[in-house]
Design a protein around this motif. Structure first.
Motif, PDB file in Angstrom:
ATOM      1  N   VAL B  89       0.865  -1.186   0.000  1.00 19.51           N
ATOM      2  CA  VAL B  89       0.000   0.000   0.000  1.00 19.51           C
ATOM      3  C   VAL B  89       0.901   1.235   0.000  1.00 19.51           C
ATOM      4  O   VAL B  89       1.819   1.345   0.820  1.00 19.51           O
ATOM      5  N   PRO B  90       0.680   2.147  -0.924  1.00 22.63           N
ATOM      6  CA  PRO B  90       1.527   3.346  -0.961  1.00 22.63           C
ATOM      7  C   PRO B  90       1.132   4.344   0.126  1.00 22.63           C
ATOM      8  O   PRO B  90       0.023   4.281   0.666  1.00 22.63           O
ATOM      9  N   LEU B  91       2.012   5.229   0.429  1.00 19.65           N
ATOM     10  CA  LEU B  91       1.670   6.314   1.356  1.00 19.65           C
ATOM     11  C   LEU B  91       0.502   7.076   0.764  1.00 19.65           C
ATOM     12  O   LEU B  91       0.475   7.378  -0.435  1.00 19.65           O
ATOM     13  N   GLY B  92      -0.513   7.352   1.603  1.00 14.83           N
ATOM     14  CA  GLY B  92      -1.732   7.987   1.109  1.00 14.83           C
ATOM     15  C   GLY B  92      -2.707   7.000   0.526  1.00 14.83           C
ATOM     16  O   GLY B  92      -3.831   7.359   0.192  1.00 14.83           O
ATOM     17  N   GLY B  93      -2.299   5.790   0.429  1.00 12.79           N
ATOM     18  CA  GLY B  93      -3.168   4.766  -0.155  1.00 12.79           C
ATOM     19  C   GLY B  93      -4.096   4.171   0.892  1.00 12.79           C
ATOM     20  O   GLY B  93      -3.931   4.364   2.097  1.00 12.79           O
ATOM     21  N   ARG B  94      -5.050   3.416   0.389  1.00 12.94           N
ATOM     22  CA  ARG B  94      -6.116   2.940   1.256  1.00 12.94           C
ATOM     23  C   ARG B  94      -5.789   1.563   1.847  1.00 12.94           C
ATOM     24  O   ARG B  94      -5.362   0.651   1.133  1.00 12.94           O
ATOM     25  N   ILE B  95      -5.994   1.460   3.124  1.00 13.33           N
ATOM     26  CA  ILE B  95      -5.935   0.181   3.828  1.00 13.33           C
ATOM     27  C   ILE B  95      -7.344  -0.401   3.813  1.00 13.33           C
ATOM     28  O   ILE B  95      -8.288   0.263   4.230  1.00 13.33           O
ATOM     29  N   ARG B  96      -7.480  -1.642   3.327  1.00 13.95           N
ATOM     30  CA  ARG B  96      -8.834  -2.215   3.224  1.00 13.95           C
ATOM     31  C   ARG B  96      -9.042  -3.426   4.125  1.00 13.95           C
ATOM     32  O   ARG B  96     -10.140  -3.900   4.278  1.00 13.95           O
ATOM     33  N   TYR B  97      -7.955  -3.966   4.656  1.00 13.11           N
ATOM     34  CA  TYR B  97      -8.118  -5.036   5.661  1.00 13.11           C
ATOM     35  C   TYR B  97      -6.849  -5.129   6.463  1.00 13.11           C
ATOM     36  O   TYR B  97      -5.804  -4.546   6.101  1.00 13.11           O
ATOM     37  N   CYS B  98      -6.925  -5.840   7.561  1.00 10.02           N
ATOM     38  CA  CYS B  98      -5.812  -5.858   8.508  1.00 10.02           C
ATOM     39  C   CYS B  98      -4.533  -6.392   7.886  1.00 10.02           C
ATOM     40  O   CYS B  98      -3.432  -6.078   8.355  1.00 10.02           O
ATOM     41  N   GLY B  99      -4.654  -7.201   6.880  1.00  6.95           N
ATOM     42  CA  GLY B  99      -3.471  -7.859   6.335  1.00  6.95           C
ATOM     43  C   GLY B  99      -2.772  -7.083   5.248  1.00  6.95           C
ATOM     44  O   GLY B  99      -1.769  -7.565   4.697  1.00  6.95           O
ATOM     45  N   ASP B 100      -3.267  -5.901   4.907  1.00  8.54           N
ATOM     46  CA  ASP B 100      -2.615  -5.147   3.830  1.00  8.54           C
ATOM     47  C   ASP B 100      -1.144  -4.914   4.157  1.00  8.54           C
ATOM     48  O   ASP B 100      -0.813  -4.366   5.216  1.00  8.54           O
ATOM     49  N   PRO B 101      -0.227  -5.258   3.242  1.00  9.06           N
ATOM     50  CA  PRO B 101       1.196  -5.040   3.506  1.00  9.06           C
ATOM     51  C   PRO B 101       1.582  -3.599   3.182  1.00  9.06           C
ATOM     52  O   PRO B 101       1.137  -3.045   2.174  1.00  9.06           O
ATOM     53  N   VAL B 102       2.393  -3.033   4.026  1.00 10.14           N
ATOM     54  CA  VAL B 102       2.806  -1.639   3.802  1.00 10.14           C
ATOM     55  C   VAL B 102       4.299  -1.526   3.529  1.00 10.14           C
ATOM     56  O   VAL B 102       4.761  -0.534   2.976  1.00 10.14           O
ATOM     57  N   ALA B 103       5.069  -2.542   3.931  1.00  9.11           N
ATOM     58  CA  ALA B 103       6.518  -2.484   3.680  1.00  9.11           C
ATOM     59  C   ALA B 103       7.100  -3.881   3.781  1.00  9.11           C
ATOM     60  O   ALA B 103       6.493  -4.780   4.359  1.00  9.11           O
ATOM     61  N   VAL B 104       8.284  -4.054   3.185  1.00  8.61           N
ATOM     62  CA  VAL B 104       9.027  -5.304   3.320  1.00  8.61           C
ATOM     63  C   VAL B 104      10.441  -4.959   3.778  1.00  8.61           C
ATOM     64  O   VAL B 104      11.051  -4.027   3.244  1.00  8.61           O
ATOM     65  N   VAL B 105      10.899  -5.712   4.758  1.00 10.12           N
ATOM     66  CA  VAL B 105      12.271  -5.518   5.244  1.00 10.12           C
ATOM     67  C   VAL B 105      13.067  -6.774   4.904  1.00 10.12           C
ATOM     68  O   VAL B 105      12.586  -7.886   5.079  1.00 10.12           O
ATOM     69  N   VAL B 106      14.293  -6.572   4.426  1.00  8.67           N
ATOM     70  CA  VAL B 106      15.172  -7.701   4.127  1.00  8.67           C
ATOM     71  C   VAL B 106      16.387  -7.614   5.041  1.00  8.67           C
ATOM     72  O   VAL B 106      16.983  -6.544   5.185  1.00  8.67           O
ATOM     73  N   ALA B 107      16.715  -8.771   5.655  1.00  4.13           N
ATOM     74  CA  ALA B 107      17.878  -8.766   6.550  1.00  4.13           C
ATOM     75  C   ALA B 107      18.628 -10.087   6.381  1.00  4.13           C
ATOM     76  O   ALA B 107      18.183 -10.983   5.665  1.00  4.13           O
ATOM     77  N   ASP B 108      19.758 -10.199   7.060  1.00  2.00           N
ATOM     78  CA  ASP B 108      20.577 -11.394   6.862  1.00  2.00           C
ATOM     79  C   ASP B 108      20.088 -12.589   7.656  1.00  2.00           C
ATOM     80  O   ASP B 108      20.544 -13.703   7.435  1.00  2.00           O
TER      81      ASP B 108
END
Lengths: 767, 767
Positions: B89-108
């Motif tokens: 979901v982009p900034l300013g974009g609509r959240i339509r359910y609890c599971g909407d992803p807003v970001a992904v983090v990658v780590a080692d």
């Protein structure tokens, strides 16, 4: 029942209700005002020269005709492969068995005809006779056909591959024995019977026969009437089993009719006459040696079997070759050495009988296989599985199997069954004075004729003007239900309900030549031809329906009673469609020729014999629970399982009935039926002393189908008619062997089992 | 096991030993040095506007990338039929359910990625939400997609034929009710998982997916990468059931990989994340009215059902149309009036799930059918048989059935079974404090997609230089064993043993596009294509072998490991034959397109929806023995019979496994599984509260096959994947109805049954 016929779903026989109601008209049921009766007079002595026939029966009350051989215009010889059997023995001619007919009397009632035939005086100069086939081979034996090359040895054949002698010497375990199985009588409900009418030009006959076309050929040759002036019709038979696969009554009936031009003549054999004159399953002596290695690999087989052909060749040669083809059963072998002989004697003649020589060899083989398994302490089914053929293997006859092979799948299925898994419990549950055991057998049977005898059928199907389907059967229905299965196959393909079909029984004037109801071929080969004819008819129907509905042919579907256009939803009732079609475009015929084997160079077949070897087989594993009364030797078989692979099942109900019937006849062969002939005279004269098991003597047969899809078969099916008969003898013998040791002479009567229990004589002449 | 593969004989799965040994590599098993882990951050609130994302995860230990919507180069929208779901979901974009992803983090490491995702601060401005689909249709309800035509009504469809109102008025008996069934979770063993590597140009992904080709299309559009620079591979899945038929994890994984060029990124959903974010079986409200005449003829049906689509369209439209297509089950109707609706809400989204809408309508229908039978005092199976469809009948959707129809054969088979014949004994044998009963259901399920969605597959088969066969599967194996069945089909056709095959799992670079593992199509459609490709290969092999052996092609047969010339007995090993063939003549591809219905003019379908209606169905009759504890309401199902008609059976073992699995999942749906969502929040967070039955909770399922031969199917088979899931709910409900009266809300927990026993509240909100 609503809905189109579907393969795999049971459908009642098309003639079932008529049979239950007593309305179905068998040949023996045909009657009418003024009908005449014919009765034959038989020689009554096994060997001699017919000197004279006297007694003037023509002068007796009601007698219309008295026919002797000299009234016959043709060759007066019957016999498909070897024409050696006279319709009537001529004066000065040779009598070769007690049943040889010497005259036919026709009268206005059956009783008068019988009385007149009885009143005949027959003089026969006796000749020496021989009744044992092994004796008949000795140089001193009287020869039935003097001057014949080979003497009494009617035919022999062999199969050889590899060096059996050295492989057997190299085997860790070897079992061998000599097995003696007696004659078996077909004992159909309906004895030989028929009616015939000769109008001065044409002979028309309606007769209980397994092959009206071959009857026509034989009658033409024997009676001297052109083939196109003979018509033979085959109504439903009250049983056949091979006994009506060839001319038995037809020649006599033809002679009688031709002597009474313009009048219908009827003939029905009494049970005694049927017992005396119909072909029998050949009595046999089978010597067999089987070797395997200590790891349980069967390696070599040697087998020599001798069949008593009796007085005439009849079907002895194909029975011999079929026996050769089944000596090795369902197993792989490194080396084989097989020999079969058929020998003339002065006994009643052997001929076609369900399974054609296979019971005589597989009944031996499966007992030796079990003995090897027992010595190896191996599970007898697992031992068979280890050695069982799979597709791609070479079988005993040197044929690499390229069609469906159900041996291992049937063994696997049997291994899972409760009757097998609980065999220890069964054994241990025997009450005082009884012993219990479980026996098994792996069996197979070839499909159709094999190379050398063209195995073809020609089907005919018609869309009638009323929008119904008329199916012209080419192969008689002896009770196995093939007519219904033809309707079933056509009904599925045409998507029609059963009631939209009319079935025309075989008739040389209306249906097309398709060979005998025999050799497990009936449904397979006619079914193939029929589905081709149906395809032609369907194509034509779609072409016409497309024209009427203005639709592409691939946009049409046959549905019950109509053709439907998918995309428009418009429908055309079949009676309307038929109205747009002229008769020639509503009737289609098609033929089918069965595949045959092309064996490779690994095997030496000796003198080539026709119908050998097969390339397609059906398979089964039979499991019998046996119980023996230790005081009397009485055997009972309270439970029986037949796991069968005969391709796809079209009608489960009829599939089960074939198996139940075959197992019943096989249990009769194993336990009850002891056709007794003393010095050429039949001493089991009728069903009071020749004991055929009744439903009360038999277990419920559990039938499990392993449905492999035989690509060459119509809807994937293979033949099933003969297979189930083979299993009971070895399965029961193997069960009994655990209790009373090996049994090499059948049937396994209480006496034999009792003597065997008491460690008694293996010399079976004493019992 | 020796011998070539044969249809009808069980063969162990080709990957079976590897799975048992733990050697089979699922997507979630893939690992390696330097592999990175990606974790998504979810909205956690059901409705709002994403205001900000903070917390600088990029500075945390081990974090390699922090991806937001603005890093996505493509359309950032997922959805096959209605692209409405953002990858992030982009900034300013609509959240339509609890599971909407807003970001992904990658780590080692996974732990560091999780910690970083947790540490993110997410600001969301809340918006009004709606959680009930019926409320969502009211004009006052908050609209999830402002400006969208139709508002929250995602889709609707209807089927009308005849005048339902007047026919119902004319009916002698009418039953009606409202049925509420909850969401169901797939609960596969393997949650969504995969690995991906982006090398700066190409994205390669190995992921637990039911359709790698459609994944590639979706990734291309959403992430802005040309299709030919994306490769998706589908290893064996640890379950799918529809939940992996569409992009769930793939988009996030692609975003993460593209942010970490040159390094492999892995992602595995936790059980909680899988429960929250994977599509669910739609919860439903089904209003149904059914009328029949006093002679037991069913005449008319009215049905309106509403599906909760949740936040996104996903597969809601085909689920809706498939539901419409199954409202009328296996019966003939004079008049039908069906309507289905799919409605957006702020709940987790509904999507593909085994049987696609059919359980929601047939669970209602089969209960009403039983009530009519009971009022008529008719045997419920005979009542169904009287009204059951046969080939040639028009079904509820107006399709005249021209393929195999197993309804009546299955009913007939069920009527014969001991579980049914002994139902009175079972009822009367209940101990103190218990009640016993037997319930039945007649079910069916359509095969493939139906018109509008091309249902095709493309198969590829190769004879390798070593004389082996390499089969390139086009449809993933989610555990149902289709890969093994492909080998089985090819093995039978090529007459080869199983061990001669290598199976390549679907891979957009090596195998060919063949659609999803879904819609009961997998074996049917790929099997058709495969047998065509195999035929081409065989033809070529015979041509070449004929040249080498100097033989006519019709004198050759494939046998295990070799080609044999019948007439000469000469054989050519496959490795030798392959040596005579260049690579292009050893590899063949072929396509297949499924037949579709062309309904007639009798029916009004309303707005056309894709994939509707079907023309080929599989059929079953389910019989459940139920027992109720009268003190607690606890239900048990100690015995269960499924009589199934899904064409011919190729591998009996896998056939049985599909049925056992479907019945298990169906019994879970009927008795245990209550996916609970409160105000958009999933409260059944994992398997500790969402109860999936274990093997200890389930009866042994007796499986009987009625094997009709479907002419359009490979080796006569039809699809079976979805069908068995449909039966348990109505069969159990019908059993329970005899004990505690109608049950219209599932699952039938002890509480519900207890209240029903006590004549309790039909208002189900109270329990």
């Amino acid at each position: 029942m609503r809905g189109p016929l579907v393969a795999g779903i049971s459908v009642p026989r098309i003639e079932g209700m008529a049979k239950i109601r007593g309305e179905e008209r068998y040949a023996s049921d045909i009657t009418g005002p003024g009908i005449l009766w014919a009765v034959a007079r038989r020689a009554g002595t096994p060997s001699g020269i017919l000197r004279s026939l006297g007694g003037e029966p023509a002068s007796m009350d009601g007698v219309v005709a008295f026919c002797k051989a000299d009234s016959i215009g043709g060759e007066n010889l019957l016999g498909i492969l070897e024409p050696d059997q006279p319709v009537l023995v001529p004066l000065g001619g040779r009598i070769r068995y007690c049943g040889d007919p010497v005259a036919v009397v026709v009268a206005d009632t059956k009783e008068r005809a019988e009385a007149a035939a009885r009143a005949l005086t027959v003089e026969i100069d006796p000749l020496p006779a021989v009744f044992d086939p092994l004796e008949a081979l000795s140089p001193e034996a009287p020869v039935l056909y003097p001057g014949r090359e080979g003497g009494n040895l009617l035919a022999s054949g062999w199969v050889r591959r590899g060096d059996v002698k050295s492989v057997l010497e190299d085997c860790d375990l070897v079992e061998e024995d000599v097995f003696r199985f007696p004659m078996q009588e077909h004992a159909y409900l309906e004895t030989e019977s028929g009616v015939a009418l000769y109008d001065g030009d044409n002979l028309e006959m309606e007769v209980s026969t397994q092959n009206p076309w071959r009857d026509r050929d034989e009658l033409s040759r024997a009676l001297g009437l052109p083939r196109d002036r003979i018509r033979v019709k085959a109504p439903c038979l009250g049983g056949g089993f091979g006994g009506k696969d060839g001319v038995v009554i037809q020649g006599l009936l033809g002679v009688a009719a031709m002597a009474c031009s313009g009048r219908t003549v009827k003939m029905v054999f009494s049970r005694e006459e049927s017992f005396l004159c119909s072909p029998k399953r050949h009595s046999s002596v089978t010597e067999m040696t089987l070797g395997c290695s200590s790891d349980g690999t069967i390696r070599a087989i040697r087998c020599r079997f001798t069949l008593d052909s009796g007085a005439y060749a009849s079907m002895s040669v194909p029975v011999l070759t079929n026996g050769l083809d089944h000596c090795c059963g369902g197993y792989r072998f490194e080396a084989v050495d097989l020999e079969g002989r058929a020998v003339y004697t002065n006994n009643p003649f052997g001929g076609a009988f369900r399974a054609f020589g296979a019971p005589q060899v597989m009944g031996a083989l499966e007992q030796l296989v079990d003995r090897l398994a027992k010595r190896l302490e191996a599970d007898p089914l697992e031992f068979r599985k280890k050695n069982g053929l799979v597709r791609g293997d070479m079988n005993g006859s040197g044929v690499v199997l390229t069609s469906t092979v159900g041996a291992v799948p049937c063994l696997d299925r049997a291994l899972e069954q409760e009757i097998w898994r609980s065999r220890e419990e069964w054994r241990n549950s025997a009450p005082e004075g009884k012993a219990r055991s479980t026996g098994v057998a792996l069996i197979c049977h070839g499909q159709g004729f094999g190379p050398g005898i063209p195995d073809f059928a020609n089907a005919r199907i018609e869309l009638t003007g009323e929008g119904r389907f008329r199916l012209y059967s080419g192969i008689p229905d002896m009770g196995q239900g093939n007519g219904s299965t033809y309707v079933h196959l056509a009904g599925e393909s045409l998507c029609q309900e059963r009631d939209r079909f009319d079935l025309v029984q075989p008739d040389t004037d209306r249906s097309l030549r398709s060979g005998p109801a025999a050799a497990s071929r009936t449904t397979y080969i006619y079914g193939r031809a029929l589905l081709s004819a149906v395809d032609e008819l369907k194509r034509r129907m779609y072409v016409k329906a497309g024209m009427v509905l203005g639709a592409r042919e691939d946009d049409l579907a046959l549905l019950p009673g109509r053709v439907r256009c998918f995309s428009s939803g418009r429908e055309l009732p079949l009676e309307v469609l038929a109205g747009f079609m002229e008769p020639p475009e509503r009737c289609f015929v098609a033929g089918s020729l069965a595949p045959v084997s092309f064996p490779g160079p690994e095997t030496d077949y000796g003198p080539k014999s026709s119908g050998f070897p097969h390339c397609i087989f059906s398979w089964a594993v039979h499991v019998a629970r046996v119980e023996v009364d230790l005081l009397t030797g009485q055997v009972s078989v309270p439970r029986y399982l037949a796991v069968t692979e005969a391709g796809r099942v079209v009608n489960p109900q009829m599939y089960r009935q074939q198996i139940e019937g075959g197992v019943a006849q096989g249990l009769g062969y194993a336990l009850f039926e002891d056709f007794s002939v003393k010095n050429g005279e039949v001493t089991s004269k009728d069903l009071s002393t020749y004991i055929v098991p009744t439903s009360m003597d038999l277990p419920e047969v559990e039938c499990l189908a392993v449905e492999l899809d035989e690509p060459s078969g119509p809807k994937g099916l293979k033949g099933l008619g003969e297979l189930p008969l083979i299993g009971p003898l070895p399965a029961v013998a193997n069960g009994l062997a655990h209790i009373c040791g090996p049994l090499t002479v059948s049937p396994f009567t209480a006496e034999r089992v009792f003597f065997s229990l008491s460690g008694g004589a293996r010399d079976e002449d004493s019992v």
